[in-house]
Design a protein around this motif. Structure first.
Motif, PDB file in Angstrom:
ATOM      1  N   GLU A  42     100.028  38.855  39.160  1.00 35.38           N
ATOM      2  CA  GLU A  42      99.824  39.977  38.229  1.00 35.38           C
ATOM      3  C   GLU A  42      98.479  40.647  38.476  1.00 35.38           C
ATOM      4  OE1 GLU A  42     102.249  41.288  35.826  1.00 35.38           O
ATOM      5  OE2 GLU A  42     103.185  40.116  37.427  1.00 35.38           O
ATOM      6  N   ILE A  67      84.962  44.982  38.462  1.00 37.79           N
ATOM      7  CA  ILE A  67      85.810  43.922  39.004  1.00 37.79           C
ATOM      8  C   ILE A  67      86.951  44.514  39.853  1.00 37.79           C
ATOM      9  CG2 ILE A  67      87.798  43.151  37.575  1.00 37.79           C
ATOM     10  CD1 ILE A  67      84.730  41.147  38.560  1.00 37.79           C
ATOM     11  N   TYR A 105      83.481  36.770  45.401  1.00 39.30           N
ATOM     12  CA  TYR A 105      84.418  36.629  44.279  1.00 39.30           C
ATOM     13  C   TYR A 105      85.238  35.366  44.496  1.00 39.30           C
ATOM     14  CZ  TYR A 105      87.999  37.903  40.820  1.00 39.30           C
ATOM     15  OH  TYR A 105      88.853  37.928  39.735  1.00 39.30           O
ATOM     16  N   ILE A 124      87.181  33.649  42.053  1.00 39.66           N
ATOM     17  CA  ILE A 124      88.208  33.331  41.045  1.00 39.66           C
ATOM     18  C   ILE A 124      89.556  33.060  41.706  1.00 39.66           C
ATOM     19  CG2 ILE A 124      89.296  34.070  38.882  1.00 39.66           C
ATOM     20  CD1 ILE A 124      86.240  33.750  38.712  1.00 39.66           C
ATOM     21  N   ARG A 132      80.572  44.176  27.776  1.00 35.96           N
ATOM     22  CA  ARG A 132      81.986  43.821  27.614  1.00 35.96           C
ATOM     23  C   ARG A 132      82.168  42.712  26.573  1.00 35.96           C
ATOM     24  NH1 ARG A 132      84.605  45.737  32.571  1.00 35.96           N
ATOM     25  NH2 ARG A 132      83.781  47.863  32.596  1.00 35.96           N
ATOM     26  N   GLU A 173      81.752  44.368  23.205  1.00 38.35           N
ATOM     27  CA  GLU A 173      83.007  45.065  22.872  1.00 38.35           C
ATOM     28  C   GLU A 173      84.036  44.129  22.254  1.00 38.35           C
ATOM     29  OE1 GLU A 173      83.312  47.892  26.839  1.00 38.35           O
ATOM     30  OE2 GLU A 173      85.017  46.613  26.271  1.00 38.35           O
ATOM     31  N   ALA A 201      83.963  35.418  36.401  1.00 35.52           N
ATOM     32  CA  ALA A 201      84.918  34.737  35.515  1.00 35.52           C
ATOM     33  C   ALA A 201      85.054  35.482  34.182  1.00 35.52           C
ATOM     34  CB  ALA A 201      84.482  33.293  35.279  1.00 35.52           C
ATOM     35  N   LEU A 247      84.326  38.744  33.460  1.00 34.78           N
ATOM     36  CA  LEU A 247      84.945  40.073  33.604  1.00 34.78           C
ATOM     37  C   LEU A 247      86.434  39.965  33.907  1.00 34.78           C
ATOM     38  CD1 LEU A 247      82.152  41.996  35.541  1.00 34.78           C
ATOM     39  CD2 LEU A 247      82.697  42.137  33.109  1.00 34.78           C
ATOM     40  N   THR A 248      86.812  38.960  34.695  1.00 37.92           N
ATOM     41  CA  THR A 248      88.233  38.780  35.012  1.00 37.92           C
ATOM     42  C   THR A 248      89.008  38.323  33.776  1.00 37.92           C
ATOM     43  OG1 THR A 248      87.656  38.180  37.290  1.00 37.92           O
ATOM     44  CG2 THR A 248      89.874  37.586  36.534  1.00 37.92           C
ATOM     45  N   ILE A 264      88.269  38.676  30.558  1.00 34.55           N
ATOM     46  CA  ILE A 264      88.355  39.732  29.535  1.00 34.55           C
ATOM     47  C   ILE A 264      89.411  40.772  29.921  1.00 34.55           C
ATOM     48  CG2 ILE A 264      87.127  41.718  28.543  1.00 34.55           C
ATOM     49  CD1 ILE A 264      84.647  39.974  28.295  1.00 34.55           C
ATOM     50  N   GLU A 265      89.483  41.112  31.212  1.00 33.81           N
ATOM     51  CA  GLU A 265      90.512  42.073  31.645  1.00 33.81           C
ATOM     52  C   GLU A 265      91.916  41.536  31.377  1.00 33.81           C
ATOM     53  OE1 GLU A 265      89.934  45.456  32.899  1.00 33.81           O
ATOM     54  OE2 GLU A 265      88.203  44.661  31.798  1.00 33.81           O
ATOM     55  N   ILE A 266      92.124  40.247  31.663  1.00 30.32           N
ATOM     56  CA  ILE A 266      93.459  39.666  31.440  1.00 30.32           C
ATOM     57  C   ILE A 266      93.809  39.721  29.949  1.00 30.32           C
ATOM     58  CG2 ILE A 266      94.890  37.587  31.638  1.00 30.32           C
ATOM     59  CD1 ILE A 266      93.189  36.793  34.093  1.00 30.32           C
ATOM     60  N   LEU A 274      92.747  41.830  27.753  1.00 32.39           N
ATOM     61  CA  LEU A 274      92.941  43.236  27.408  1.00 32.39           C
ATOM     62  C   LEU A 274      94.288  43.744  27.906  1.00 32.39           C
ATOM     63  CD1 LEU A 274      90.764  44.853  25.944  1.00 32.39           C
ATOM     64  CD2 LEU A 274      90.107  45.855  28.130  1.00 32.39           C
ATOM     65  N   LEU A 275      94.627  43.388  29.148  1.00 32.44           N
ATOM     66  CA  LEU A 275      95.898  43.832  29.724  1.00 32.44           C
ATOM     67  C   LEU A 275      97.072  43.187  28.994  1.00 32.44           C
ATOM     68  CD1 LEU A 275      94.598  43.694  33.356  1.00 32.44           C
ATOM     69  CD2 LEU A 275      95.547  45.763  32.295  1.00 32.44           C
ATOM     70  N   LEU A 330     100.571  45.116  29.548  1.00 29.82           N
ATOM     71  CA  LEU A 330     100.660  45.561  30.945  1.00 29.82           C
ATOM     72  C   LEU A 330     100.897  44.416  31.942  1.00 29.82           C
ATOM     73  CD1 LEU A 330      97.884  48.293  30.896  1.00 29.82           C
ATOM     74  CD2 LEU A 330     100.354  48.639  31.099  1.00 29.82           C
ATOM     75  N   ARG A 368     103.488  41.360  33.148  1.00 25.33           N
ATOM     76  CA  ARG A 368     104.931  41.129  33.040  1.00 25.33           C
ATOM     77  C   ARG A 368     105.257  39.784  32.405  1.00 25.33           C
ATOM     78  NH1 ARG A 368     106.967  42.046  39.049  1.00 25.33           N
ATOM     79  NH2 ARG A 368     104.966  41.017  39.416  1.00 25.33           N
ATOM     80  N   ILE A 421     104.778  35.588  31.782  1.00 21.78           N
ATOM     81  CA  ILE A 421     103.369  35.243  31.572  1.00 21.78           C
ATOM     82  C   ILE A 421     102.778  36.033  30.393  1.00 21.78           C
ATOM     83  CG2 ILE A 421     101.611  36.591  32.834  1.00 21.78           C
ATOM     84  CD1 ILE A 421     102.392  32.921  33.207  1.00 21.78           C
ATOM     85  N   ILE A 455     103.239  34.157  27.114  1.00 23.06           N
ATOM     86  CA  ILE A 455     102.463  32.909  27.228  1.00 23.06           C
ATOM     87  C   ILE A 455     100.991  33.189  26.952  1.00 23.06           C
ATOM     88  CG2 ILE A 455     101.632  31.198  28.903  1.00 23.06           C
ATOM     89  CD1 ILE A 455     104.453  31.295  30.185  1.00 23.06           C
ATOM     90  N   PHE A 468      91.698  34.052  26.866  1.00 21.14           N
ATOM     91  CA  PHE A 468      90.651  33.703  27.828  1.00 21.14           C
ATOM     92  C   PHE A 468      89.277  33.698  27.173  1.00 21.14           C
ATOM     93  CE2 PHE A 468      92.417  33.319  32.118  1.00 21.14           C
ATOM     94  CZ  PHE A 468      93.738  33.654  31.865  1.00 21.14           C
TER      95      PHE A 468
END
Lengths: 157, 157, 157, 157
Positions: A60, A74, A85, A87, B8, B11, B54, B56-57, B59-61, B63-64, B69, B71, B74, B77, B134
């Motif tokens: 994803e 990112i 990076y 991760i 972030r 926020e 870690a 930034l990644t 937080i994006e997950i 948010l998405l 956004l 699929r 996951i 979950i 996360f």
């Protein structure tokens, strides 16, 4: 969930056979192994929930980076698979770990040499709009875990 | 990149002070520590590139997932912070790890007890449309890493 | 090898029941679990080769430290279970890891709270000539792994 | 403690230069690096307490296995560096980890290819009474961590 994982891997250009070939190549020098056994071991790794979560999450992230739906800074880091990076390695190692620390050596070797499908994914990721930052590491993790499983099963004979 | 990370986190409802308070609470029983020192140590953790990636990644997950956004399967979950999904712990542990294995104990304790801002995030994540799957683990990881850094600095006296 | 592991744990004052009690206490609030199921899950963890290697290695280090057969400066560090020495956590986490990252939270919680046999071992280690620097962490790791196994088995229902 | 670590490594046949050579060989293809810089980075890794604990502990285990002071069945497993014994990898990875997950790939590569001093140690361990089960992995871990440190320092330019 295993069927979805296999389907998503297939969408991204990875077949069970292409992973099993790497397991076979890595193990044949140490053990008497068949391609059939290699396939069985890759499938057994894909049955693990921890592995499925890592694969589906990583794919994803690659996909969302392709679509530009992840924010900077990112986004570029993932799109460019920047070496600092880590991760993607972390997710991949959580897969390798499923059969213990003996898989780490093969993970690192595969991630460095990038044989077969791993190198193919890496090249496509670096030369097209496709993002394979997580996927190539995930495949190294799956193959390394399958090698660990093969070693355990033969060791337990 | 540190400024973006702090922005972030802000926020998403997390201040450096809210993390430093947890470092102070965890360490005051063992060491002579001030809030100022706790703040310094949290900021030092946020300077590490591995930690920034870690955060930034993750937080994006979150948010998405909020935006739907990602699929299925996951998506649900992550939205439901299911207990068998461990990728959030894996990202958080890569933060804790930055000051060595001594941070793991505090990570687990924080993730179980969920004091202060960690519990607040967890509750909001479980009761509103916000996804903190996360984030709450990342904060436990940052606080645990800062505690490890404090212990090292006092140990080196 | 499982019998030797159980025998060595017993020599050091740890029974399967004493570990199963902690699994039961940690899981009963989330799941419908019996002591019998807790015992089965602890035994399943002890069947894993990776786990057996970690336990047998850690117990030997404790024992050799008791006998003063390890050289300084590591001897006193291990005898005193110094907080900046994290090798015991590292071995324990390799046990917890066997059922994935979901075990880390329980590991940290157990290592902090030290309930039941874990606290007993820690106290003996700190107040007598016995060294339990590795053992108490190993037990936290085994219990956390067994909790992870329980969660997976119920999750798969 | 750094001096003792260097002394113990030297006793076991490992010099800082022999490790720096491997850092140089691995990094020169990616970066403009000198042997002097490689030496500095190996020394920086050896300054970390987490690294020092892992090295001193691993060397003691090798030594105690040489002297037959560890009990069976773990004694033969360590003496023979059995492939299913992963505790040596676990200790080594705690070293690599000190500069983040980007070191894992080099660790695995070094552990597989066994260039320079790593191969020398492995061969001596397999053909003489000396036990290098932990040492060769520890050296791979130190070199991989130093490579990670080099990458970070150049990346931060």
């Amino acid at each position: 969930m295993k069927d979805i994982v296999i389907e998503r891997l297939d969408e991204r250009g990875v077949t069970i056979e292409s992973m099993a070939e790497l397991v076979f190549e890595l193990q044949k020098q140490y053990l008497d192994i068949t391609m059939e056994e290699a396939v069985e071991n890759v499938e057994a790794v894909l049955m693990k929930r921890e592995v499925q979560n890592a694969i589906l999450t990583g794919i994803e992230i690659d996909l969302l980076a392709e679509k530009g739906l992840i924010r900077e800074p990112i986004l570029k880091i993932i799109q460019n698979d920047e070496s600092l990076y880590g991760i993607d390695e972390i997710l991949a190692l959580s897969i390798t770990n499923v059969y213990g620390s003996i898989g780490f050596t093969n993970f690192g070797y595969l991630d460095k040499i990038k044989p077969g499908v791993i190198g193919k994914l890496d090249k496509i990721g670096k030369t097209t709009g496709k993002v394979h930052t997580f996927l190539d590491d995930l495949i190294s993790g799956i193959v390394a875990a399958a090698c660990g499983r093969v070693a355990h099963s033969h060791g337990d004979d």
